[in-house]
Design a protein around this motif. Sequence first.
Motif, mmCIF file in Angstrom:
data_model
loop_
_atom_site.group_PDB
_atom_site.id
_atom_site.type_symbol
_atom_site.label_atom_id
_atom_site.label_comp_id
_atom_site.label_asym_id
_atom_site.label_seq_id
_atom_site.Cartn_x
_atom_site.Cartn_y
_atom_site.Cartn_z
ATOM 1 N N ARG A 65 13.681 35.614 1.757
ATOM 2 C CA ARG A 65 14.012 34.867 3.231
ATOM 3 C C ARG A 65 14.695 35.832 3.998
ATOM 4 N N GLY A 118 11.741 21.351 10.832
ATOM 5 C CA GLY A 118 11.924 20.456 9.715
ATOM 6 C C GLY A 118 12.738 21.038 8.792
ATOM 7 N N ALA A 120 13.005 22.848 6.061
ATOM 8 C CA ALA A 120 12.017 23.434 5.262
ATOM 9 C C ALA A 120 12.479 24.852 5.174
ATOM 10 N N ASN A 121 11.884 25.814 4.263
ATOM 11 C CA ASN A 121 11.946 27.201 4.117
ATOM 12 C C ASN A 121 11.921 28.025 5.551
ATOM 13 N N THR A 122 10.875 27.502 6.194
ATOM 14 C CA THR A 122 10.927 27.887 7.638
ATOM 15 C C THR A 122 12.062 28.142 8.505
ATOM 16 N N THR A 124 14.785 28.099 7.557
ATOM 17 C CA THR A 124 15.903 28.970 7.165
ATOM 18 C C THR A 124 15.323 30.662 7.616
ATOM 19 N N GLY A 200 18.193 22.295 3.275
ATOM 20 C CA GLY A 200 17.074 21.605 2.648
ATOM 21 C C GLY A 200 16.188 22.617 1.685
ATOM 22 N N VAL A 201 16.592 23.929 1.317
ATOM 23 C CA VAL A 201 16.002 24.733 0.311
ATOM 24 C C VAL A 201 16.800 24.461 -1.135
#
Length: 257
Positions: A65, A118, A120-122, A124, A200-201
Amino acid sequence: MNSSRKLPGLPWPCAVGALLLLLWHAAVKLTGTKVLPTPFEVLLGLRELALRGHLVTYVRDSLVRVLSGYALAVLLGLPAGLVMGLHPLTARVAGPVLQVLRPISPLAWSPVAILLFGVANTATVFLIFLSSLFPIVTYTMEAVQRVPGIYLRVGDNFGLGRWALLRRVILPACLPYALTGLRLALGVAWLVVVAAEMMGVDSGLGYLIIDARNAGKRYDLVVAGMLLIGVIGLGLDGLMRRIERAGAVRWAFHRES
């Protein structure tokens, strides 16, 4: 024999680290606290994570990440900084916007990240990207502006065109200072990973710290996550310092003003 002579190769950092561990252990035992774990309990927590297969996974996910957001910031920030450094008008127009956005904490962008991507990983990666972008743009712009004018005049005297001057004079001359910005930006990105992984991760060192605190108050794992972040951050900074000090990037005369 001179007693004041320094002992070669004496591992002072290791000695200081060992002393701190002893003080940490003594403080826990003397205070009788049930919150702060001893160094041995933290070591057992790391062993538990490793046996469960989480240790490598959490470290890997955090690094992916951070490096993803950082790479995006480099790809966008370096060209933006070069353009602002080469064109004073662009710097005057975009500079105030940059200075307004730069002091904003990356955590303040969390609602925007969630709205755009949202939980989500994106999101982060987006926060890590933002935390790296502004230092890279600022340092690159200032690096270009610090190139001594005599370099440019010499390039003109040798008949270098715009692109040749950029490639053979400006880029090599500004590289040392720009690398300092890249190193600092990577450090900031690694600092932000804990907060960014709250969104959310379900993996990563930041998630480990939050989950260990909330699920059973496993403070041994909390401290283990903190120490892992510190050790990996030290390694990343050391790697960037080695690149920054490499002789291949320091041919230019470079002096802090």
